[in-house]
Enzyme design. Structure first.
Site, PDB file in Angstrom:
ATOM      1  N   GLY A 101      -7.911  55.880  31.318  1.00 34.35           N
ATOM      2  CA  GLY A 101      -8.065  55.018  32.481  1.00 34.35           C
ATOM      3  C   GLY A 101      -6.817  54.199  32.707  1.00 34.35           C
ATOM      4  N   ILE A 143      -4.835  48.968  27.375  1.00 30.11           N
ATOM      5  CA  ILE A 143      -5.176  49.788  26.210  1.00 30.11           C
ATOM      6  C   ILE A 143      -4.728  51.230  26.388  1.00 30.11           C
ATOM      7  CG2 ILE A 143      -7.038  50.669  24.782  1.00 30.11           C
ATOM      8  CD1 ILE A 143      -6.332  47.748  24.272  1.00 30.11           C
ATOM      9  N   GLU A 176      -9.218  61.793  35.409  1.00 31.68           N
ATOM     10  CA  GLU A 176      -9.639  61.346  36.728  1.00 31.68           C
ATOM     11  C   GLU A 176      -8.590  60.455  37.379  1.00 31.68           C
ATOM     12  OE1 GLU A 176     -12.424  57.529  35.720  1.00 31.68           O
ATOM     13  OE2 GLU A 176     -13.132  59.503  35.130  1.00 31.68           O
ATOM     14  N   GLY A 188     -16.074  57.673  35.568  1.00 37.49           N
ATOM     15  CA  GLY A 188     -16.106  59.031  35.025  1.00 37.49           C
ATOM     16  C   GLY A 188     -16.319  59.107  33.534  1.00 37.49           C
ATOM     17  N   LYS A 241     -14.241  54.650  22.556  1.00 30.92           N
ATOM     18  CA  LYS A 241     -14.297  53.478  23.417  1.00 30.92           C
ATOM     19  C   LYS A 241     -13.424  52.374  22.878  1.00 30.92           C
ATOM     20  CE  LYS A 241     -17.236  55.198  26.175  1.00 30.92           C
ATOM     21  NZ  LYS A 241     -17.026  55.365  27.573  1.00 30.92           N
TER      22      LYS A 241
END
Length: 454
Positions: free
Chosen positions: A256, A260, A279, A377, A389
């Site tokens: 994303g 991070i 994405e 997504g 995560k």
């Protein structure tokens, strides 16, 4: 005969077919596809070049309007639409979009009753309005948003999009934001294009011939940018944990936006033969490309090329994307298709979250009952990848059964195959030391047993 039909004629013809059933299903499918494919040139049809005020004057009360999102937000059209709606006493205009950039004036209290925004992913400019009840949020997987238009669950009267200049053959592109916009323009009755000379030309699914526009407006302005964040020591630590322990040479990456993912990418420059199928991505990917770590050589889908749905970053990113065949921007229904994702080697998905509970449930779209972002997504890639995560500290977007890894600046918790007691133990061990004792008590109160690794 069909080759000479214009888009303006084909749409009524399609509606006649639906009502009368006079044509066969095979012919119906042919005309439907012909009328809705924006790539091919429509014979003898040219768009009207208009002022921005003239272009938005087609919008009426009760219309459904799509707004191009992310870095391709057509800000000039958005502002003109908002003013036009107020000045002409329009009502009940529904606006559909993913996160947009700019101030989103239509969400202000004074425009309530004129416009109602419906976000498929909440941006910072709509967050207050959604939580105040003046705007809506539709929870939906990013890869499934195109189905809303392709299945006619939402039918659009007008689409407001931003494109690059037409080339010598009349083709424009959706630039850095193809995502669900291709599906929207396939559905919309009336397409208004804002031609911005600063839009990068991109390869892939985001190509539209100028003959499909009903109106074109030109305005030159800088695309919205997301400045790069100076990484903290904690963020760098998380990046090292992931890069050194969880990303293999030859892996295909999804990531994303934010500090991070950038921290991870910064630590991957000594890796080899990485691929990108994501994405979205931002500037950190460009740095990784320039280091030589990204070759896409082992990918099975678009081998040798980076695949993305949309991008948000700095001007350097947009300049790198411009007319660059190394990057292919695709329909998000393709990019986020689990069966497509899973064909690539060692797919590794890096996703941020808002909260993680002691059993591994992941919250990403809300803070308590306050809506914050969207589903996005995550699940699309978790189903097709090894995923982990990033914990920052509430509706559940990712269930406890989906998550394999949770990473903080204090380490990695591997959750796959662990029971609730073992999960709690692993997660407590990567929490901040000041909170571990209270988390143990909370775990005991919930599970009626002390967390343990055995």
């Amino acid at each position: 005969m069909a080759a000479n039909l214009t888009r303006a004629f084909l749409k009524p013809l399609k509606n006649i077919q639906r009502v009368s059933g006079a044509l066969s299903q095979q012919k119906h499918r042919f005309f439907y596809d012909y009328a809705h494919e924006p790539f091919y040139p429509l014979p003898n049809r040219v768009p009207r070049w208009q002022t921005v005020e003239e272009a938005v004057s087609v919008i009426k009360s009760n219309d459904n309007v799509y707004i191009h999102g992310a870095a391709a937000t057509p800000i000039t059209l958005v502002n003109a639409m908002t003013e036009y709606g107020a000045e002409n006493n329009l009502t009940n205009i529904k606006l559909f979009h993913i996160h947009t950039e700019g101030i989103a004036p239509y969400t202000r209290p004074e425009y309530e009753g004129i416009f109602r925004s419906n976000s498929f992913f909440i941006g910072g400019n709509c967050r207050e309005a959604v939580n105040a009840g003046r705007a809506d949020f539709t929870p939906i997987f990013l890869g499934e948003i195109p189905l809303l238009f392709r299945r006619n669950i939402i039918n659009l009267d007008v689409a407001l999009i931003m494109v690059s200049r037409p080339d010598d053959h009349g083709f424009c592109t959706l630039g850095p934001s193809v995502d669900c916009t291709r599906a929207a323009i396939q559905n919309a009755k009336h397409i208004i294009g804002l031609v911005n000379p600063k839009m990068p030309r991109t390869f892939g699914d985001g190509i539209i011939h100028k003959s499909h526009f009903d109106a074109l407006v030109e305005d030159e302005f800088d695309l919205p940018e997301k400045p790069r964040h100076v990484l903290t020591d904690e963020e760098k630590s998380i990046g090292r944990y992931i890069a050194e322990n969880l990303v293999e040479d030859g892996a295909t990456l999804q990531m994303g936006i934010g500090s991070i993912p950038d921290a991870v990418l910064e630590q991957l420059q000594n890796h080899q033969n990485l691929g990108i199928h994501s994405e979205m991505f931002s500037d950190g990917v460009v740095d990784l490309i320039k280091s030589g770590a990204v070759t896409n050589a082992h990918k099975k889908i678009h081998q040798g090329k980076i695949v993305g749905g949309f991008c948000v970053g700095t001007r350097s990113l947009y300049d790198y994307m411009d007319d660059n065949p190394f990057i292919v921007m695709c329909d998000i229904a393709f990019v986020n298709n689990t069966s497509i994702i899973s064909q690539n080697p060692r797919v590794t998905a890096i996703n941020s979250c808002v909260e993680v509970d002691l059993t591994g449930q992941v919250v990403s779209d809300s803070i308590g009952t306050r809506m914050y972002s969207g589903v996005g997504g995550q699940i699309d890639f978790i189903r097709g990848a090894k995923s982990f995560k990033i914990n920052k500290g509430a509706g559940v977007v990712t269930t406890r059964a989906h998550v394999h890894y949770i990473v903080t600046e204090f380490g990695i918790a591997y959750l796959f195959g662990k029971n609730l007691r073992q999960r709690a133990h692993a997660l407590i061990n990567i929490a901040h030391p000041d909170h571990r004792e209270s988390l143990e008590r909370a775990s005991f109160e919930r599970l009626k047993v002390m967390p343990s690794s055995d």
